[in-house]
Design a protein around this motif. Structure first.
Motif, PDB file in Angstrom:
ATOM      1  N   THR A  51       0.846  -1.188   0.000  1.00 11.50           N
ATOM      2  CA  THR A  51       0.000   0.000   0.000  1.00 11.50           C
ATOM      3  C   THR A  51       0.891   1.252   0.000  1.00 11.50           C
ATOM      4  O   THR A  51       1.846   1.333   0.766  1.00 11.50           O
ATOM      5  N   THR A  52       0.573   2.212  -0.878  1.00 16.30           N
ATOM      6  CA  THR A  52       1.450   3.379  -0.988  1.00 16.30           C
ATOM      7  C   THR A  52       0.704   4.709  -0.882  1.00 16.30           C
ATOM      8  O   THR A  52       0.950   5.488   0.032  1.00 16.30           O
ATOM      9  N   PRO A  55      -5.275   7.211  -0.996  1.00 18.70           N
ATOM     10  CA  PRO A  55      -6.529   6.458  -1.157  1.00 18.70           C
ATOM     11  C   PRO A  55      -6.385   4.989  -0.772  1.00 18.70           C
ATOM     12  O   PRO A  55      -7.293   4.399  -0.165  1.00 18.70           O
ATOM     13  N   ALA A  56      -5.245   4.395  -1.106  1.00 18.62           N
ATOM     14  CA  ALA A  56      -5.022   2.987  -0.768  1.00 18.62           C
ATOM     15  C   ALA A  56      -4.922   2.800   0.735  1.00 18.62           C
ATOM     16  O   ALA A  56      -5.436   1.817   1.283  1.00 18.62           O
ATOM     17  N   TRP A  57      -4.286   3.741   1.429  1.00 19.51           N
ATOM     18  CA  TRP A  57      -4.196   3.646   2.888  1.00 19.51           C
ATOM     19  C   TRP A  57      -5.563   3.858   3.534  1.00 19.51           C
ATOM     20  O   TRP A  57      -5.878   3.230   4.550  1.00 19.51           O
ATOM     21  N   SER A  58      -6.386   4.705   2.955  1.00 12.50           N
ATOM     22  CA  SER A  58      -7.752   4.888   3.473  1.00 12.50           C
ATOM     23  C   SER A  58      -8.543   3.595   3.339  1.00 12.50           C
ATOM     24  O   SER A  58      -9.296   3.211   4.242  1.00 12.50           O
ATOM     25  N   GLU A  59      -8.342   2.911   2.221  1.00 13.01           N
ATOM     26  CA  GLU A  59      -9.018   1.625   2.015  1.00 13.01           C
ATOM     27  C   GLU A  59      -8.493   0.580   2.998  1.00 13.01           C
ATOM     28  O   GLU A  59      -9.262  -0.208   3.559  1.00 13.01           O
ATOM     29  N   ALA A  60      -7.169   0.587   3.226  1.00 13.04           N
ATOM     30  CA  ALA A  60      -6.580  -0.351   4.189  1.00 13.04           C
ATOM     31  C   ALA A  60      -7.147  -0.116   5.584  1.00 13.04           C
ATOM     32  O   ALA A  60      -7.458  -1.072   6.308  1.00 13.04           O
ATOM     33  N   SER A  85       3.665  -2.905   9.292  1.00 11.40           N
ATOM     34  CA  SER A  85       3.337  -1.833   8.355  1.00 11.40           C
ATOM     35  C   SER A  85       1.891  -1.373   8.483  1.00 11.40           C
ATOM     36  O   SER A  85       1.585  -0.187   8.300  1.00 11.40           O
ATOM     37  N   MET A  86       0.981  -2.285   8.826  1.00 11.21           N
ATOM     38  CA  MET A  86      -0.429  -1.926   8.913  1.00 11.21           C
ATOM     39  C   MET A  86      -0.773  -1.149  10.184  1.00 11.21           C
ATOM     40  O   MET A  86      -1.898  -0.666  10.337  1.00 11.21           O
ATOM     41  N   HIS A  87       0.192  -0.990  11.080  1.00  9.82           N
ATOM     42  CA  HIS A  87      -0.034  -0.122  12.240  1.00  9.82           C
ATOM     43  C   HIS A  87      -0.037   1.355  11.841  1.00  9.82           C
ATOM     44  O   HIS A  87      -0.326   2.215  12.677  1.00  9.82           O
ATOM     45  N   LYS A  88       0.233   1.629  10.588  1.00 12.67           N
ATOM     46  CA  LYS A  88       0.092   3.007  10.104  1.00 12.67           C
ATOM     47  C   LYS A  88      -1.351   3.484  10.252  1.00 12.67           C
ATOM     48  O   LYS A  88      -1.604   4.679  10.440  1.00 12.67           O
ATOM     49  N   ASN A 127       7.903   1.688   4.599  1.00  9.09           N
ATOM     50  CA  ASN A 127       7.142   2.673   5.378  1.00  9.09           C
ATOM     51  C   ASN A 127       7.493   2.623   6.859  1.00  9.09           C
ATOM     52  O   ASN A 127       7.487   3.639   7.542  1.00  9.09           O
ATOM     53  N   VAL A 128       7.847   1.457   7.365  1.00 10.35           N
ATOM     54  CA  VAL A 128       8.265   1.339   8.764  1.00 10.35           C
ATOM     55  C   VAL A 128       9.603   2.040   8.988  1.00 10.35           C
ATOM     56  O   VAL A 128       9.789   2.757   9.974  1.00 10.35           O
ATOM     57  N   MET A 129      10.529   1.858   8.061  1.00 13.84           N
ATOM     58  CA  MET A 129      11.877   2.400   8.235  1.00 13.84           C
ATOM     59  C   MET A 129      11.953   3.908   8.010  1.00 13.84           C
ATOM     60  O   MET A 129      12.761   4.590   8.644  1.00 13.84           O
ATOM     61  N   THR A 130      11.134   4.426   7.097  1.00 13.33           N
ATOM     62  CA  THR A 130      11.343   5.811   6.659  1.00 13.33           C
ATOM     63  C   THR A 130      10.292   6.803   7.145  1.00 13.33           C
ATOM     64  O   THR A 130      10.550   8.014   7.120  1.00 13.33           O
ATOM     65  N   GLU A 131       9.105   6.325   7.564  1.00 11.44           N
ATOM     66  CA  GLU A 131       8.041   7.249   7.957  1.00 11.44           C
ATOM     67  C   GLU A 131       8.013   7.438   9.473  1.00 11.44           C
ATOM     68  O   GLU A 131       8.420   6.553  10.228  1.00 11.44           O
ATOM     69  N   PRO A 132       7.507   8.592   9.937  1.00  6.80           N
ATOM     70  CA  PRO A 132       7.612   8.918  11.365  1.00  6.80           C
ATOM     71  C   PRO A 132       6.646   8.176  12.280  1.00  6.80           C
ATOM     72  O   PRO A 132       6.912   8.072  13.477  1.00  6.80           O
ATOM     73  N   TRP A 133       5.535   7.652  11.766  1.00  6.68           N
ATOM     74  CA  TRP A 133       4.481   7.105  12.627  1.00  6.68           C
ATOM     75  C   TRP A 133       4.971   5.927  13.475  1.00  6.68           C
ATOM     76  O   TRP A 133       4.510   5.743  14.589  1.00  6.68           O
ATOM     77  N   TYR A 134       5.896   5.117  12.961  1.00  8.66           N
ATOM     78  CA  TYR A 134       6.446   3.989  13.725  1.00  8.66           C
ATOM     79  C   TYR A 134       7.650   4.437  14.554  1.00  8.66           C
ATOM     80  O   TYR A 134       7.749   4.142  15.744  1.00  8.66           O
ATOM     81  N   ARG A 135       8.540   5.158  13.909  1.00  6.82           N
ATOM     82  CA  ARG A 135       9.760   5.598  14.568  1.00  6.82           C
ATOM     83  C   ARG A 135       9.449   6.418  15.817  1.00  6.82           C
ATOM     84  O   ARG A 135      10.101   6.271  16.859  1.00  6.82           O
TER      85      ARG A 135
END
Length: 231
Positions: A51-52, A55-60, A85-88, A127-135
């Motif tokens: 998922t990138t 809209p795709a994340w909204s569907e997820a 990744s789905m913890h986003k 997305n886990v490595m580079t985005e802030p929501w997990y870090r």
């Protein structure tokens, strides 16, 4: 024992790892005649993989929130989402149900804090490595993180999606991860976080040059604590 809900299928490989770990730990605590009260909602990963865009994340978020509602209706008293990744979309899932959703990064961060670990490298999907929501979740537990190495991100993404999520374990992948961890050790950080639920298939968690914090087993153990009322 309290019943827990497991949202899996992302991939089926990690769902199997969760199921085995949770039941093994429950048996260790209660005896070999026991097994974990559990509701499993195994999703079709084809609709969620890589998922990138927004809209795709909204569907997820909608798919996983609907799954969370179903496991709550089936009697679960807490929920595990068996994919880093789905913890986003964690916040959306929390808003959809009235029972706790145990965040995988909080479980890892709490374990690291208890162990006195203050610096680490995070490896997993892009997305886990580079985005802030997990870090940020790990940072809130007092853990400083090494910046992501983009060359490492590309290779890890390939190994995870093209091999591990299909149940394929290759010696080349094991060697690649060993090299990554050896290079991470040279930076001076004190630990490595496996931020992908399948990475323990190619990383020896118990025999490495750095302490390895495996999100799969730590998250599953948090679920066991909930089941046994030790939260």
């Amino acid at each position: 024992m309290r019943k827990i809900g497991l949202i899996g299928g992302m991939s089926w490989v990690s769902t199997e790892l969760y199921y085995r770990r949770i039941n093994t730990k429950v048996q260790q605590a209660c005896g070999h005649d026991f097994s974990a009260p559990m509701v499993i909602e195994s999703l079709d990963f084809n609709g969620l993989i890589r998922t990138t865009d927004k809209p795709a994340w909204s569907e997820a978020a909608e798919i996983i929130s609907s799954a969370a509602k179903r496991v709550e209706q089936a009697g679960a008293t807490a929920i595990l989402i068996a994919a880093n990744s789905m913890h986003k979309v964690y916040d959306e899932v929390v808003d959809a149900v009235s029972i706790p959703v145990l965040h995988i990064a909080d479980a890892v961060g709490a374990r690291m804090k208890a162990d006195g670990v203050t610096s680490a490298a995070l490896i997993g999907t892009r997305n886990v490595m580079t985005e802030p929501w997990y870090r940020q979740r790990l940072i809130e537990h007092g853990v400083s993180l090494l910046p992501p190495d983009m060359d490492r991100v590309e290779e890890l993404d390939r190994i995870i999606y093209d091999e591990l999520m299909k149940g394929i374990v290759r010696r080349d992948a094991e060697r690649t991860l060993k090299t990554f961890i050896t290079n991470i050790d040279k930076t001076g950080v004190k630990a490595v976080v496996l931020g992908c639920t399948e990475l323990n298939l190619i990383v020896d968690v118990n025999a490495n040059i750095l302490p390895i914090y495996d999100s799969t087993t730590i998250h599953a153990d948090a679920g066991v604590d909930w089941i046994l009322g030790a939260d």
